[in-house]
Design a protein around this motif. Structure first.
Motif, PDB file in Angstrom:
ATOM      1  N   ALA A   4      59.670  22.462   0.356  1.00 11.47           N
ATOM      2  CA  ALA A   4      58.772  21.385  -0.034  1.00 11.47           C
ATOM      3  C   ALA A   4      58.312  20.572   1.179  1.00 11.47           C
ATOM      4  O   ALA A   4      57.187  20.084   1.205  1.00 11.47           O
ATOM      5  CB  ALA A   4      59.453  20.493  -1.064  1.00 11.47           C
ATOM      6  N   SER A   5      59.138  20.474   2.203  1.00 11.32           N
ATOM      7  CA  SER A   5      58.773  19.662   3.367  1.00 11.32           C
ATOM      8  C   SER A   5      57.710  20.309   4.253  1.00 11.32           C
ATOM      9  O   SER A   5      56.990  19.605   4.959  1.00 11.32           O
ATOM     10  CB  SER A   5      60.016  19.327   4.195  1.00 11.32           C
ATOM     11  OG  SER A   5      60.584  20.509   4.718  1.00 11.32           O
ATOM     12  N   ASP A   6      57.597  21.636   4.228  1.00 13.26           N
ATOM     13  CA  ASP A   6      56.589  22.286   5.061  1.00 13.26           C
ATOM     14  C   ASP A   6      55.518  23.018   4.252  1.00 13.26           C
ATOM     15  O   ASP A   6      54.709  23.743   4.796  1.00 13.26           O
ATOM     16  CB  ASP A   6      57.242  23.240   6.071  1.00 13.26           C
ATOM     17  CG  ASP A   6      57.929  24.435   5.427  1.00 13.26           C
ATOM     18  OD1 ASP A   6      57.978  24.523   4.194  1.00 13.26           O
ATOM     19  OD2 ASP A   6      58.436  25.286   6.183  1.00 13.26           O
ATOM     20  N   CYS A   7      55.481  22.789   2.950  1.00 14.81           N
ATOM     21  CA  CYS A   7      54.547  23.469   2.058  1.00 14.81           C
ATOM     22  C   CYS A   7      53.182  22.777   2.057  1.00 14.81           C
ATOM     23  O   CYS A   7      53.091  21.566   1.829  1.00 14.81           O
ATOM     24  CB  CYS A   7      55.134  23.491   0.648  1.00 14.81           C
ATOM     25  SG  CYS A   7      53.993  24.088  -0.610  1.00 14.81           S
ATOM     26  N   LEU A   8      52.135  23.549   2.292  1.00 17.10           N
ATOM     27  CA  LEU A   8      50.769  23.028   2.298  1.00 17.10           C
ATOM     28  C   LEU A   8      50.443  22.320   0.990  1.00 17.10           C
ATOM     29  O   LEU A   8      49.907  21.205   0.987  1.00 17.10           O
ATOM     30  CB  LEU A   8      49.786  24.174   2.545  1.00 17.10           C
ATOM     31  CG  LEU A   8      48.304  23.844   2.419  1.00 17.10           C
ATOM     32  CD1 LEU A   8      47.873  22.915   3.538  1.00 17.10           C
ATOM     33  CD2 LEU A   8      47.478  25.116   2.419  1.00 17.10           C
ATOM     34  N   PHE A   9      50.767  22.940  -0.146  1.00 16.08           N
ATOM     35  CA  PHE A   9      50.415  22.346  -1.433  1.00 16.08           C
ATOM     36  C   PHE A   9      51.250  21.103  -1.723  1.00 16.08           C
ATOM     37  O   PHE A   9      50.754  20.152  -2.335  1.00 16.08           O
ATOM     38  CB  PHE A   9      50.539  23.368  -2.562  1.00 16.08           C
ATOM     39  CG  PHE A   9      49.466  24.437  -2.541  1.00 16.08           C
ATOM     40  CD1 PHE A   9      48.362  24.364  -1.700  1.00 16.08           C
ATOM     41  CD2 PHE A   9      49.562  25.538  -3.373  1.00 16.08           C
ATOM     42  CE1 PHE A   9      47.387  25.348  -1.685  1.00 16.08           C
ATOM     43  CE2 PHE A   9      48.588  26.530  -3.379  1.00 16.08           C
ATOM     44  CZ  PHE A   9      47.497  26.439  -2.529  1.00 16.08           C
ATOM     45  N   CYS A  10      52.502  21.060  -1.280  1.00 13.65           N
ATOM     46  CA  CYS A  10      53.305  19.844  -1.454  1.00 13.65           C
ATOM     47  C   CYS A  10      52.699  18.697  -0.648  1.00 13.65           C
ATOM     48  O   CYS A  10      52.711  17.538  -1.094  1.00 13.65           O
ATOM     49  CB  CYS A  10      54.755  20.088  -1.039  1.00 13.65           C
ATOM     50  SG  CYS A  10      55.684  21.106  -2.211  1.00 13.65           S
ATOM     51  N   LYS A  11      52.147  19.022   0.523  1.00 13.90           N
ATOM     52  CA  LYS A  11      51.490  17.992   1.335  1.00 13.90           C
ATOM     53  C   LYS A  11      50.218  17.494   0.651  1.00 13.90           C
ATOM     54  O   LYS A  11      49.880  16.313   0.737  1.00 13.90           O
ATOM     55  CB  LYS A  11      51.194  18.528   2.729  1.00 13.90           C
ATOM     56  CG  LYS A  11      52.454  18.724   3.554  1.00 13.90           C
ATOM     57  CD  LYS A  11      52.160  19.292   4.913  1.00 13.90           C
ATOM     58  CE  LYS A  11      53.464  19.485   5.677  1.00 13.90           C
ATOM     59  NZ  LYS A  11      53.240  20.004   7.019  1.00 13.90           N
ATOM     60  N   ILE A  12      49.519  18.377  -0.044  1.00 12.05           N
ATOM     61  CA  ILE A  12      48.342  17.966  -0.811  1.00 12.05           C
ATOM     62  C   ILE A  12      48.769  17.057  -1.957  1.00 12.05           C
ATOM     63  O   ILE A  12      48.181  15.995  -2.171  1.00 12.05           O
ATOM     64  CB  ILE A  12      47.551  19.197  -1.311  1.00 12.05           C
ATOM     65  CG1 ILE A  12      46.875  19.894  -0.121  1.00 12.05           C
ATOM     66  CG2 ILE A  12      46.536  18.798  -2.381  1.00 12.05           C
ATOM     67  CD1 ILE A  12      46.224  21.225  -0.451  1.00 12.05           C
ATOM     68  N   VAL A  13      49.816  17.435  -2.686  1.00 13.75           N
ATOM     69  CA  VAL A  13      50.332  16.604  -3.783  1.00 13.75           C
ATOM     70  C   VAL A  13      50.734  15.226  -3.265  1.00 13.75           C
ATOM     71  O   VAL A  13      50.466  14.201  -3.901  1.00 13.75           O
ATOM     72  CB  VAL A  13      51.520  17.295  -4.495  1.00 13.75           C
ATOM     73  CG1 VAL A  13      52.229  16.339  -5.443  1.00 13.75           C
ATOM     74  CG2 VAL A  13      51.055  18.540  -5.244  1.00 13.75           C
ATOM     75  N   ALA A  14      51.355  15.186  -2.087  1.00 14.95           N
ATOM     76  CA  ALA A  14      51.827  13.927  -1.506  1.00 14.95           C
ATOM     77  C   ALA A  14      50.694  13.068  -0.937  1.00 14.95           C
ATOM     78  O   ALA A  14      50.920  11.925  -0.541  1.00 14.95           O
ATOM     79  CB  ALA A  14      52.852  14.214  -0.409  1.00 14.95           C
ATOM     80  N   GLY A  15      49.473  13.616  -0.900  1.00 12.81           N
ATOM     81  CA  GLY A  15      48.348  12.861  -0.367  1.00 12.81           C
ATOM     82  C   GLY A  15      48.229  12.928   1.141  1.00 12.81           C
ATOM     83  O   GLY A  15      47.414  12.220   1.734  1.00 12.81           O
ATOM     84  N   GLU A  16      49.011  13.784   1.785  1.00 13.34           N
ATOM     85  CA  GLU A  16      48.964  13.924   3.238  1.00 13.34           C
ATOM     86  C   GLU A  16      47.768  14.748   3.699  1.00 13.34           C
ATOM     87  O   GLU A  16      47.335  14.637   4.845  1.00 13.34           O
ATOM     88  CB  GLU A  16      50.254  14.567   3.745  1.00 13.34           C
ATOM     89  CG  GLU A  16      51.502  13.740   3.477  1.00 13.34           C
ATOM     90  CD  GLU A  16      52.777  14.499   3.801  1.00 13.34           C
ATOM     91  OE1 GLU A  16      52.736  15.476   4.590  1.00 13.34           O
ATOM     92  OE2 GLU A  16      53.824  14.115   3.250  1.00 13.34           O
ATOM     93  N   ILE A  17      47.261  15.596   2.815  1.00 16.86           N
ATOM     94  CA  ILE A  17      46.102  16.437   3.110  1.00 16.86           C
ATOM     95  C   ILE A  17      45.081  16.186   2.011  1.00 16.86           C
ATOM     96  O   ILE A  17      45.412  16.276   0.823  1.00 16.86           O
ATOM     97  CB  ILE A  17      46.493  17.934   3.153  1.00 16.86           C
ATOM     98  CG1 ILE A  17      47.489  18.196   4.282  1.00 16.86           C
ATOM     99  CG2 ILE A  17      45.256  18.805   3.305  1.00 16.86           C
ATOM    100  CD1 ILE A  17      48.040  19.609   4.314  1.00 16.86           C
TER     101      ILE A  17
END
Length: 120
Positions: A4-17
């Motif tokens: 989860a910490s390096d996942c592209l889609f998790c970063k999208i969910v988190a608002g980072e991308i």
């Protein structure tokens, strides 16, 4: 596989991308694919990280149902629910899965033709 910490889609969910959100619930996010393969190409993902559909179990049945319910809602929102659409999930490297976070592709807005069963 991703965590989860390096996942592209998790970063999208988190608002980072940033993403172009089409539909969102408490548990699912749907957004436009940045390299569309059809006139309509939306990715639908669960917000909770799972690598592949194959790793999901009976305990995840509600999550799978929510994923496909959201795919139908995306088709309605995009105006392709009556003309037809395709829902695809690539599971694993041989199927072409590039991001190891469960997701389905909602494709439509044009005649997609039959599903090709290529042999290499």
């Amino acid at each position: 596989m991703a965590t989860a910490s390096d996942c592209l889609f998790c970063k999208i969910v988190a608002g980072e991308i940033p993403n172009d959100t089409v539909h969102e619930t408490d548990t699912v996010l749907a957004f436009r694919d940045i390299t569309p393969r059809a006139n309509v190409h939306v990715l639908v993902i669960p917000k909770a990280h799972q690598d592949t559909l194959a790793q999901m179990s009976a305990e995840d049945a509600d999550s799978v149902a929510e994923l496909f319910t959201a795919a139908g809602e995306v088709a309605r929102l995009e105006g392709i629910d009556e003309s037809g659409y395709r829902v695809v999930s690539n599971v694993g490297p041989d199927a072409g899965q590039e991001v190891f976070h469960v997701h389905v592709h909602v494709l439509g807005g044009q005649n997609l033709g039959p599903v090709a069963a290529g042999r290499g």
